[in-house]
Scaffold this motif. Structure first.
Motif, PDB file in Angstrom:
ATOM      1  N   GLU A  84      -5.770   3.472   6.601  1.00 27.74           N
ATOM      2  CA  GLU A  84      -4.396   2.962   6.672  1.00 27.74           C
ATOM      3  C   GLU A  84      -4.357   1.513   7.137  1.00 27.74           C
ATOM      4  OE1 GLU A  84      -2.042   5.505   9.070  1.00 27.74           O
ATOM      5  OE2 GLU A  84      -2.020   7.136   7.599  1.00 27.74           O
ATOM      6  N   VAL A 139      -5.198  -3.433   3.472  1.00 24.20           N
ATOM      7  CA  VAL A 139      -4.373  -3.785   2.311  1.00 24.20           C
ATOM      8  C   VAL A 139      -5.303  -4.369   1.260  1.00 24.20           C
ATOM      9  CG1 VAL A 139      -2.188  -4.131   3.541  1.00 24.20           C
ATOM     10  CG2 VAL A 139      -3.771  -6.040   3.301  1.00 24.20           C
ATOM     11  N   ALA A 140      -4.956  -4.187   0.014  1.00 21.49           N
ATOM     12  CA  ALA A 140      -5.863  -4.585  -1.061  1.00 21.49           C
ATOM     13  C   ALA A 140      -5.076  -5.124  -2.238  1.00 21.49           C
ATOM     14  CB  ALA A 140      -6.697  -3.390  -1.507  1.00 21.49           C
ATOM     15  N   ARG A 141      -5.754  -5.985  -3.004  1.00 19.61           N
ATOM     16  CA  ARG A 141      -5.120  -6.549  -4.187  1.00 19.61           C
ATOM     17  C   ARG A 141      -6.202  -7.067  -5.125  1.00 19.61           C
ATOM     18  NH1 ARG A 141       0.047  -6.928  -6.707  1.00 19.61           N
ATOM     19  NH2 ARG A 141       0.005  -8.792  -8.010  1.00 19.61           N
ATOM     20  N   LEU A 149      -8.321  -6.558   2.820  1.00 16.71           N
ATOM     21  CA  LEU A 149      -8.135  -7.138   4.154  1.00 16.71           C
ATOM     22  C   LEU A 149      -8.012  -5.993   5.146  1.00 16.71           C
ATOM     23  CD1 LEU A 149      -7.459  -9.202   6.352  1.00 16.71           C
ATOM     24  CD2 LEU A 149      -5.107  -9.263   5.492  1.00 16.71           C
ATOM     25  N   LEU A 158      -6.842  -4.931   8.391  1.00 16.80           N
ATOM     26  CA  LEU A 158      -5.866  -5.466   9.341  1.00 16.80           C
ATOM     27  C   LEU A 158      -6.336  -5.327  10.783  1.00 16.80           C
ATOM     28  CD1 LEU A 158      -2.708  -3.903   7.668  1.00 16.80           C
ATOM     29  CD2 LEU A 158      -3.479  -6.278   7.507  1.00 16.80           C
ATOM     30  N   LYS A 203       3.031  -1.897   7.289  1.00 11.51           N
ATOM     31  CA  LYS A 203       2.055  -2.030   6.202  1.00 11.51           C
ATOM     32  C   LYS A 203       2.696  -2.263   4.833  1.00 11.51           C
ATOM     33  CE  LYS A 203      -1.936  -0.124   3.983  1.00 11.51           C
ATOM     34  NZ  LYS A 203      -2.781   1.039   3.728  1.00 11.51           N
ATOM     35  N   LEU A 227       3.419  -5.876   4.672  1.00 11.35           N
ATOM     36  CA  LEU A 227       2.175  -6.646   4.649  1.00 11.35           C
ATOM     37  C   LEU A 227       1.517  -6.578   3.280  1.00 11.35           C
ATOM     38  CD1 LEU A 227       0.121  -6.114   7.914  1.00 11.35           C
ATOM     39  CD2 LEU A 227       0.890  -8.253   6.923  1.00 11.35           C
ATOM     40  N   GLN A 228       1.499  -5.379   2.709  1.00 15.86           N
ATOM     41  CA  GLN A 228       0.902  -5.219   1.376  1.00 15.86           C
ATOM     42  C   GLN A 228       1.656  -6.069   0.361  1.00 15.86           C
ATOM     43  OE1 GLN A 228      -1.896  -3.045   0.035  1.00 15.86           O
ATOM     44  NE2 GLN A 228      -1.458  -4.642  -1.462  1.00 15.86           N
ATOM     45  N   PHE A 262       0.794  -9.704   0.932  1.00 12.98           N
ATOM     46  CA  PHE A 262      -0.579  -9.906   0.453  1.00 12.98           C
ATOM     47  C   PHE A 262      -0.568 -10.052  -1.071  1.00 12.98           C
ATOM     48  CE2 PHE A 262      -5.067  -8.262  -0.049  1.00 12.98           C
ATOM     49  CZ  PHE A 262      -5.680  -9.225   0.726  1.00 12.98           C
ATOM     50  N   ALA A 263       0.241  -9.246  -1.737  1.00  8.46           N
ATOM     51  CA  ALA A 263       0.323  -9.313  -3.196  1.00  8.46           C
ATOM     52  C   ALA A 263       0.932 -10.645  -3.648  1.00  8.46           C
ATOM     53  CB  ALA A 263       1.146  -8.144  -3.718  1.00  8.46           C
TER      54      ALA A 263
END
Lengths: 93, 290
Positions: free
Chosen positions: A11, A14-16, A25, A27, B245, B248-249, B252-253
């Motif tokens: 959890e 974060v990803a892209r 990343l 966190l 989150k 944040l996601q 980030f995008a």
């Protein structure tokens, strides 16, 4: 670690996808990680829902042209790296 | 936005532990973020407390700011514009980064004008570099907050306040040794004017330069890969709630898209005023060659 083990993404990550590479990343640590095409695909699958490693092998086997033994070995190595970095966690369900 | 701080009040200890901090490279705590019954409380030590009330019936955040007793109103208003507004802008889906920007004219028509942005940590030289460009004829757009709005496939960099805040040595370098200095330890406000042109309209962002942290490094410009750019941009974001989150996601995008659409470079140079003309020349050459 065994192919029957089930994992999900942490959890705290974060990803892209950027330029064909999956950028993660963490966190909790602020660290960044990069995954290649196959690693990124595995991350996508784990982000959708928890998967057993053998299920992930099945998907990669279908989508990419590589011997099954190599897929399993590479996936086990990647899963260990991701788990060591706490980017994925074992799913008890 | 017309906003005024409340009267000053002491910064008594808070009942909560901060869930996030902004810490400068030398370890100084610049801001503490606390959860509050009404939303968030952001403390800038020895400067101000801001209560950010989550919207209820209205769609806007309530923002109340109290200067610390030793802090003047101007500093608090600067914090409002340069920290609180971009924090809330990103929280609401915007794209704000910590940096300065200048406008460069195209080789042909004015339509080709574009913005170049300089991202960096506090005291990395963002404002001085923007001021140096402005003194050389390239108007500045902002000294501390990059506000990007995506429209028609371009990131339009919005002009912000028409002033630079400079430490005494930078003000004297840019405007001469006779420049009046009110307080040598504080930044001086320098309003735009004939000698310091300001671009009052939005222009498309062309390139981003992230200022290297080694202030003795030789002049160099290296393009980041898209993946490197994403990790280089993220620390210059204004994030209200690092525990949220989904937001944040989403942020980030947005940065990932930016890193794919706009060329991003790491800029190293010796922090010596005599080097600035060469630095400007290298940046302009880089823009022309892109």
């Amino acid at each position: 670690m065994q192919l029957s083990d089930r994992f999900t993404v942490s959890e705290d990550v974060v990803a892209r996808e950027v330029g064909g590479e999956m950028v993660l990343l963490d966190l909790s640590s602020g660290q960044y990680f990069g995954l290649d095409t196959i690693g990124g695909r595995i991350w996508e699958l784990l982000s959708e829902r928890p998967h057993k490693l053998t299920e992930l092998c099945d998907c990669i086997d279908t989508e990419f042209d590589a011997p099954r033994e190599r897929i399993e070995a590479d996936l086990m190595a990647l899963a260990k790296q991701l788990q060591d970095q706490e980017l994925i966690v074992a799913d008890a369900a | 936005m017309d906003w005024k701080p409340e009267i000053s009040r002491p910064q008594n200890s808070l009942p909560t532990q901060p869930y996030d901090r902004w810490v400068s490279p030398d370890g100084y705590c610049q801001a503490e973020f606390h959860k509050h019954d009404l939303g968030f409380l952001i403390r800038f030590p020895n400067q101000a407390d801001f209560l950010i009330e989550k919207p209820r019936e209205s769609k806007r955040f309530g923002i109340t700011g109290w200067p610390a007793p030793e802090c003047d109103e101007k500093t608090v208003i600067n914090l409002f514009h340069n920290a609180i507004q971009p924090i809330l802008g990103n929280y609401n889906g915007g794209l704000f980064l910590h940096g300065s920007a200048v406008m460069i004219e195209g080789e042909g028509t004015a339509d080709e004008a574009g913005a170049i942005a300089f991202l960096g940590l506090s005291r990395d030289g963002k404002t001085t570099l923007a001021g140096s460009f402005a003194r050389a004829g390239q108007p500045f757009l902002t000294e501390d907050v990059i506000d990007l709005r995506l429209s028609e496939g371009q990131y339009w960099l919005q002009p912000k306040r028409s002033k630079l805040r400079l430490f005494a040595d930078s003000a004297r370098y840019l405007f001469g040794e006779e420049t009046p200095i009110k307080d040598a330890d504080l930044k001086q406000d320098v309003e735009a004017g004939g000698a310091l042109p300001f671009a009052s309209h939005a222009v498309p962002l062309r390139q981003i330069f992230v200022l290297g942290t080694d202030h003795r490094a030789s002049l160099s410009i290296r393009q980041y890969s898209m993946q490197e750019a994403l990790s280089a941009l993220m620390p210059h974001s204004f994030i209200l709630d690092v525990e949220d989150k989904p937001r944040l996601q989403a942020h980030f995008a947005r940065l990932a898209d930016l890193s794919q659409d706009i060329a991003c470079y790491v800029l190293d140079f010796t922090r010596d005023y005599a080097e600035l003309p060469g630095v400007r020349g290298a940046i302009l050459d880089n823009c022309r060659g892109a």
